[in-house]
Design a protein around this motif. Structure first.
Motif, PDB file in Angstrom:
ATOM      1  N   ARG A   1      33.154  33.818  39.093  1.00 54.37           N
ATOM      2  CA  ARG A   1      34.282  34.622  38.642  1.00 54.37           C
ATOM      3  C   ARG A   1      35.568  33.998  39.170  1.00 54.37           C
ATOM      4  NH1 ARG A   1      33.104  40.731  40.231  1.00 54.37           N
ATOM      5  NH2 ARG A   1      35.121  40.970  39.198  1.00 54.37           N
ATOM      6  N   ASP A   2      36.667  34.184  38.456  1.00 53.89           N
ATOM      7  CA  ASP A   2      37.955  33.653  38.874  1.00 53.89           C
ATOM      8  C   ASP A   2      38.718  34.687  39.698  1.00 53.89           C
ATOM      9  OD1 ASP A   2      37.583  31.224  37.551  1.00 53.89           O
ATOM     10  OD2 ASP A   2      38.353  32.024  35.656  1.00 53.89           O
ATOM     11  N   TYR A   3      39.292  34.237  40.807  1.00 56.19           N
ATOM     12  CA  TYR A   3      40.088  35.105  41.672  1.00 56.19           C
ATOM     13  C   TYR A   3      41.418  34.414  41.980  1.00 56.19           C
ATOM     14  CZ  TYR A   3      35.777  37.715  42.492  1.00 56.19           C
ATOM     15  OH  TYR A   3      34.632  38.453  42.330  1.00 56.19           O
ATOM     16  N   GLY A   4      42.438  35.222  42.151  1.00 60.51           N
ATOM     17  CA  GLY A   4      43.724  34.724  42.603  1.00 60.51           C
ATOM     18  C   GLY A   4      43.927  35.058  44.063  1.00 60.51           C
TER      19      GLY A   4
ATOM     20  N   CYS B   1      42.860  38.880  44.272  1.00 58.20           N
ATOM     21  CA  CYS B   1      42.856  39.697  43.051  1.00 58.20           C
ATOM     22  C   CYS B   1      41.882  39.108  42.042  1.00 58.20           C
ATOM     23  CB  CYS B   1      44.254  39.749  42.429  1.00 58.20           C
ATOM     24  SG  CYS B   1      45.503  40.545  43.458  1.00 58.20           S
ATOM     25  N   ASP B   2      41.291  39.985  41.220  1.00 52.71           N
ATOM     26  CA  ASP B   2      40.416  39.497  40.157  1.00 52.71           C
ATOM     27  C   ASP B   2      41.251  39.102  38.943  1.00 52.71           C
ATOM     28  OD1 ASP B   2      41.118  41.869  38.869  1.00 52.71           O
ATOM     29  OD2 ASP B   2      39.184  42.839  39.197  1.00 52.71           O
ATOM     30  N   SER B   3      40.592  38.707  37.865  1.00 46.07           N
ATOM     31  CA  SER B   3      41.299  38.205  36.695  1.00 46.07           C
ATOM     32  C   SER B   3      42.125  39.270  35.996  1.00 46.07           C
ATOM     33  CB  SER B   3      40.297  37.606  35.701  1.00 46.07           C
ATOM     34  OG  SER B   3      39.322  38.572  35.329  1.00 46.07           O
ATOM     35  N   GLU B   4      41.876  40.562  36.321  1.00 45.02           N
ATOM     36  CA  GLU B   4      42.650  41.654  35.734  1.00 45.02           C
ATOM     37  C   GLU B   4      43.746  42.149  36.668  1.00 45.02           C
ATOM     38  OE1 GLU B   4      39.944  44.665  34.527  1.00 45.02           O
ATOM     39  OE2 GLU B   4      38.875  43.374  33.109  1.00 45.02           O
ATOM     40  N   GLY B   5      43.923  41.472  37.786  1.00 39.46           N
ATOM     41  CA  GLY B   5      44.995  41.825  38.712  1.00 39.46           C
ATOM     42  C   GLY B   5      44.642  42.885  39.731  1.00 39.46           C
TER      43      GLY B   5
END
Length: 221
Positions: free
Chosen positions: A29-32, A54-58
């Motif tokens: 999964r992509d995380y910021g 944060c996840d891909s949906e913020g």
């Protein structure tokens, strides 16, 4: 990272670290990740870091709070490092390591931690150390695995660690501790699950405590 904080002329020591998990993190999964820094010009000169994952949906899924202490190399030479005895434990000691220089270098590359205390013997000696030390986060990051060896059904929600003394490269780590508080879970439908507060001591094979951590977790029983 050290250079970006403007701490290139000082020796940086990590004093404490807290992880708070708001949701589970999954693979593939992509995380910021964002970091805010605040420096306090106190007698001990502290730098406070707040990291947000944060996840891909913020949505915020985890927060990391780090306390760094900085000092000048000439003052560091006068700092005495005193061993602290390892407190009694109430579950069997779990041992890992030794942590060698190859593992320390791999961790530095993966974490982007360029603190020279872990890679430059001259800087380590200027700080009053006998040699290179491992990253505090490298030691603290193994607490979860040690706890799962002892209690496989444990789900960790928060880890806070205070670093007491540096750990030389080549040391073995020993994990001991106890449950200091247990309460029924407040999650609906969780059955026999409990909320636990655990205290874990990370010590070295030289016989002194290097880190004391407090963990909030759920045990599904």
């Amino acid at each position: 990272m050290i250079g970006r904080l403007g701490l290139t002329d000082e020796i940086v020591v990590q004093q404490s670290q807290t992880f708070t998990y708001h949701e589970g993190l999954g693979p593939d999964r992509d995380y910021g990740f964002a970091v805010e820094a605040r420096r306090e010009r106190t007698p001990t000169d502290r730098t406070l870091l707040r990291g947000t994952v944060c996840d891909s949906e913020g949505r915020i899924v985890a927060t990391l709070d780090t306390l760094l202490r900085t000092f000048r190399p000439d003052a560091a030479r006068d700092a005495a490092l005193r061993s602290r005895p390892m407190p009694d434990s109430s579950f069997p000691v779990i041992e890992t390591g030794p942590i060698d220089i190859a593992q320390t270098e791999s961790y530095a590359a993966a974490s982007l931690d360029d603190n020279p205390l872990h890679s430059d013997p001259a800087t380590a000696r200027a700080a009053g150390l006998d040699g290179l030390i491992i990253h505090g986060m490298l030691a603290m990051g193994q607490i979860e695995g040690a706890l799962r060896d002892w209690m496989p059904a444990l789900r960790i929600n928060r880890i806070h660690g205070n670093f007491l003394l540096p750990v030389p490269v080549g040391s073995r780590l020993l994990f001991s501790g106890r449950v200091v508080k247990r309460m029924p879970s407040d999650v609906p439908g969780s059955g026999r699950a409990e909320q636990l507060i655990l205290r874990v001591i990370v010590s070295t094979d030289a016989g002194y405590a290097a880190c004391v951590a407090e963990i909030a977790a759920r045990h599904d029983g």
